[in-house]
Scaffold this motif. Structure first.
Motif, PDB file in Angstrom:
ATOM      1  N   PRO A 140     -14.346   4.082   6.418  1.00  0.00           N
ATOM      2  CA  PRO A 140     -14.867   2.715   6.440  1.00  0.00           C
ATOM      3  C   PRO A 140     -16.352   2.649   6.779  1.00  0.00           C
ATOM      4  N   LEU A 141     -16.960   3.792   7.060  1.00  0.00           N
ATOM      5  CA  LEU A 141     -18.318   3.796   7.597  1.00  0.00           C
ATOM      6  C   LEU A 141     -19.393   3.666   6.536  1.00  0.00           C
ATOM      7  N   GLU A 142     -19.088   4.070   5.322  1.00  0.00           N
ATOM      8  CA  GLU A 142     -20.088   4.026   4.264  1.00  0.00           C
ATOM      9  C   GLU A 142     -19.395   4.123   2.908  1.00  0.00           C
ATOM     10  N   ASP A 143     -20.103   3.706   1.881  1.00  0.00           N
ATOM     11  CA  ASP A 143     -19.610   3.885   0.517  1.00  0.00           C
ATOM     12  C   ASP A 143     -20.034   5.269   0.039  1.00  0.00           C
ATOM     13  N   ILE A 144     -19.083   6.123  -0.239  1.00  0.00           N
ATOM     14  CA  ILE A 144     -19.356   7.478  -0.691  1.00  0.00           C
ATOM     15  C   ILE A 144     -19.501   7.472  -2.206  1.00  0.00           C
ATOM     16  N   SER A 145     -20.576   8.031  -2.704  1.00  0.00           N
ATOM     17  CA  SER A 145     -20.802   8.022  -4.149  1.00  0.00           C
ATOM     18  C   SER A 145     -19.810   8.945  -4.852  1.00  0.00           C
ATOM     19  N   TYR A 146     -19.439   8.564  -6.051  1.00  0.00           N
ATOM     20  CA  TYR A 146     -18.542   9.397  -6.839  1.00  0.00           C
ATOM     21  C   TYR A 146     -19.186  10.750  -7.145  1.00  0.00           C
ATOM     22  N   THR A 147     -20.490  10.764  -7.278  1.00  0.00           N
ATOM     23  CA  THR A 147     -21.198  12.022  -7.543  1.00  0.00           C
ATOM     24  C   THR A 147     -21.025  12.976  -6.370  1.00  0.00           C
ATOM     25  N   TYR A 148     -21.149  12.444  -5.145  1.00  0.00           N
ATOM     26  CA  TYR A 148     -20.982  13.283  -3.951  1.00  0.00           C
ATOM     27  C   TYR A 148     -19.558  13.817  -3.863  1.00  0.00           C
ATOM     28  N   ILE A 149     -18.581  12.956  -4.134  1.00  0.00           N
ATOM     29  CA  ILE A 149     -17.188  13.384  -4.090  1.00  0.00           C
ATOM     30  C   ILE A 149     -16.941  14.477  -5.125  1.00  0.00           C
ATOM     31  N   SER A 179      -9.491   9.648 -11.312  1.00  0.00           N
ATOM     32  CA  SER A 179      -8.512   9.786 -10.233  1.00  0.00           C
ATOM     33  C   SER A 179      -8.470   8.541  -9.354  1.00  0.00           C
ATOM     34  N   LEU A 180      -9.633   8.043  -8.947  1.00  0.00           N
ATOM     35  CA  LEU A 180      -9.679   6.881  -8.065  1.00  0.00           C
ATOM     36  C   LEU A 180      -9.187   5.622  -8.771  1.00  0.00           C
ATOM     37  N   ASP A 181      -9.562   5.475 -10.030  1.00  0.00           N
ATOM     38  CA  ASP A 181      -9.087   4.312 -10.785  1.00  0.00           C
ATOM     39  C   ASP A 181      -7.575   4.370 -10.978  1.00  0.00           C
ATOM     40  N   GLY A 182      -7.063   5.550 -11.303  1.00  0.00           N
ATOM     41  CA  GLY A 182      -5.631   5.704 -11.513  1.00  0.00           C
ATOM     42  C   GLY A 182      -4.821   5.488 -10.246  1.00  0.00           C
ATOM     43  N   ALA A 230       0.830  -1.203   0.000  1.00  0.00           N
ATOM     44  CA  ALA A 230       0.000   0.000   0.000  1.00  0.00           C
ATOM     45  C   ALA A 230       0.866   1.255   0.000  1.00  0.00           C
ATOM     46  N   ASP A 231       1.966   1.198   0.730  1.00  0.00           N
ATOM     47  CA  ASP A 231       2.887   2.331   0.743  1.00  0.00           C
ATOM     48  C   ASP A 231       3.467   2.566  -0.647  1.00  0.00           C
ATOM     49  N   HIS A 232       3.886   1.509  -1.296  1.00  0.00           N
ATOM     50  CA  HIS A 232       4.471   1.642  -2.636  1.00  0.00           C
ATOM     51  C   HIS A 232       3.463   2.251  -3.613  1.00  0.00           C
ATOM     52  N   ILE A 233       2.230   1.773  -3.580  1.00  0.00           N
ATOM     53  CA  ILE A 233       1.205   2.289  -4.489  1.00  0.00           C
ATOM     54  C   ILE A 233       0.897   3.753  -4.185  1.00  0.00           C
ATOM     55  N   SER A 234       0.709   4.057  -2.901  1.00  0.00           N
ATOM     56  CA  SER A 234       0.258   5.404  -2.525  1.00  0.00           C
ATOM     57  C   SER A 234       1.340   6.459  -2.677  1.00  0.00           C
ATOM     58  N   GLN A 235       2.602   6.057  -2.734  1.00  0.00           N
ATOM     59  CA  GLN A 235       3.653   7.049  -2.984  1.00  0.00           C
ATOM     60  C   GLN A 235       3.507   7.686  -4.362  1.00  0.00           C
ATOM     61  N   GLY A 236       2.791   7.037  -5.255  1.00  0.00           N
ATOM     62  CA  GLY A 236       2.597   7.582  -6.592  1.00  0.00           C
ATOM     63  C   GLY A 236       1.340   8.414  -6.760  1.00  0.00           C
ATOM     64  N   TRP A 237       0.579   8.618  -5.685  1.00  0.00           N
ATOM     65  CA  TRP A 237      -0.662   9.382  -5.807  1.00  0.00           C
ATOM     66  C   TRP A 237      -0.384  10.827  -6.197  1.00  0.00           C
ATOM     67  N   THR A 238      -1.142  11.324  -7.149  1.00  0.00           N
ATOM     68  CA  THR A 238      -1.087  12.737  -7.504  1.00  0.00           C
ATOM     69  C   THR A 238      -1.947  13.531  -6.528  1.00  0.00           C
ATOM     70  N   GLN A 239      -1.883  14.831  -6.633  1.00  0.00           N
ATOM     71  CA  GLN A 239      -2.682  15.678  -5.746  1.00  0.00           C
ATOM     72  C   GLN A 239      -4.178  15.429  -5.955  1.00  0.00           C
ATOM     73  N   ALA A 240      -4.600  15.304  -7.219  1.00  0.00           N
ATOM     74  CA  ALA A 240      -6.013  15.060  -7.511  1.00  0.00           C
ATOM     75  C   ALA A 240      -6.447  13.688  -7.004  1.00  0.00           C
ATOM     76  N   GLN A 241      -5.596  12.689  -7.177  1.00  0.00           N
ATOM     77  CA  GLN A 241      -5.926  11.344  -6.698  1.00  0.00           C
ATOM     78  C   GLN A 241      -6.043  11.327  -5.180  1.00  0.00           C
ATOM     79  N   ALA A 242      -5.116  11.999  -4.503  1.00  0.00           N
ATOM     80  CA  ALA A 242      -5.149  12.039  -3.045  1.00  0.00           C
ATOM     81  C   ALA A 242      -6.403  12.723  -2.528  1.00  0.00           C
ATOM     82  N   ARG A 289     -17.843  14.047 -12.266  1.00  0.00           N
ATOM     83  CA  ARG A 289     -17.824  12.667 -11.805  1.00  0.00           C
ATOM     84  C   ARG A 289     -16.799  11.847 -12.584  1.00  0.00           C
ATOM     85  N   GLN A 290     -16.660  12.172 -13.868  1.00  0.00           N
ATOM     86  CA  GLN A 290     -15.695  11.468 -14.711  1.00  0.00           C
ATOM     87  C   GLN A 290     -14.269  11.697 -14.211  1.00  0.00           C
ATOM     88  N   ALA A 291     -13.977  12.933 -13.769  1.00  0.00           N
ATOM     89  CA  ALA A 291     -12.632  13.244 -13.267  1.00  0.00           C
ATOM     90  C   ALA A 291     -12.351  12.489 -11.973  1.00  0.00           C
TER      91      ALA A 291
END
Length: 212
Positions: free
Chosen positions: A168-177, A191-194, A147-159, A185-187
């Motif tokens: 962990p309390l609920e699934d947040i919709s991409y629309t809400y984010i 970001s999350l997929d990348g 997880a550390d290796h993967i997350s070191q590559g996160w961009t500002q938008a991805q983070a 929503r596409q952006a």
């Protein structure tokens, strides 16, 4: 690995490259971590103990130790979403909870605190590029390395997208984010997929179920 009764997880961290950041930027980084800690209080069902120490250091105690890796990734996301140059070493350890946990964690020296501090020293001494470490060398330790290796590559938008998704309390919709971040929503989806968030989320849930 089953969670023992009355255990806590302690995360001990140092801001990476704090001298080069300067006093003002260091304050911004630590403030971002503290805000993230307050947001995580809902995960724990209680107030979260967060303490600054040693100038560029910080420490937090989690009442629900199975959330330790999720918490560490949230802290990284909080830093990276604020400034892509911000990062922190983070060492995690578990141990028996003290009978009373002081609000100033600098006053605490029980098992989990000692082990977390030692793990931070080990982490900073390693020749590898690792910046997040769990002192447990079983499944959680291995998952933390990846997880550390993967997350070191996160961009500002991805983070930023992950910070708004990682609860962990609920699934947040991409629309809400998307609405929260003022993006499409596409952006957010991109970001999350990348960032590999789908697999990270699945791995976290798998680890956390082992404590049930």
């Amino acid at each position: 690995m089953k969670q023992k009764r009355n255990t806590i997880a302690v995360l001990t961290g140092d801001i990476v490259g704090s001298t080069a950041l300067g006093a003002a930027q260091l304050e911004h980084a630590l403030s971002a971590l503290e805000r993230c800690a307050h947001a995580q209080a809902d995960w724990m069902g209680t107030s979260l103990h967060f303490t600054r120490h040693r100038g560029d250091g910080w420490q937090v105690a989690l009442a629900k130790p199975h959330y330790a890796l999720r918490s560490a990734l949230a802290f990284r996301a909080a830093l990276r979403s604020h400034n892509p140059d911000f990062d922190s070493y983070i060492a995690m350890a578990t141990g028996e909870a003290p009978s009373v946990l002081p609000s100033d964690l600098n006053r605490e020296s029980s098992e989990a605190f000692i082990r977390s501090g030692q793990a931070l020293d080990d982490l900073k001494a390693t020749k590898h590029a690792q910046r997040i470490l769990h002192q447990d060398q079983s499944a959680i330790g291995a998952a933390t390395i990846l997880a550390d290796h993967i997350s070191q590559g996160w961009t500002q938008a991805q983070a930023a997208a992950i910070l708004n998704s990682i609860t962990p309390l609920e699934d947040i919709s991409y629309t809400y984010i998307a609405q929260t971040l003022g993006k499409s929503r596409q952006a957010v989806t991109k970001s999350l997929d990348g960032a590999g968030f789908g697999m990270i989320k699945l791995a976290l849930e798998t680890l956390e179920r082992d404590f049930d």
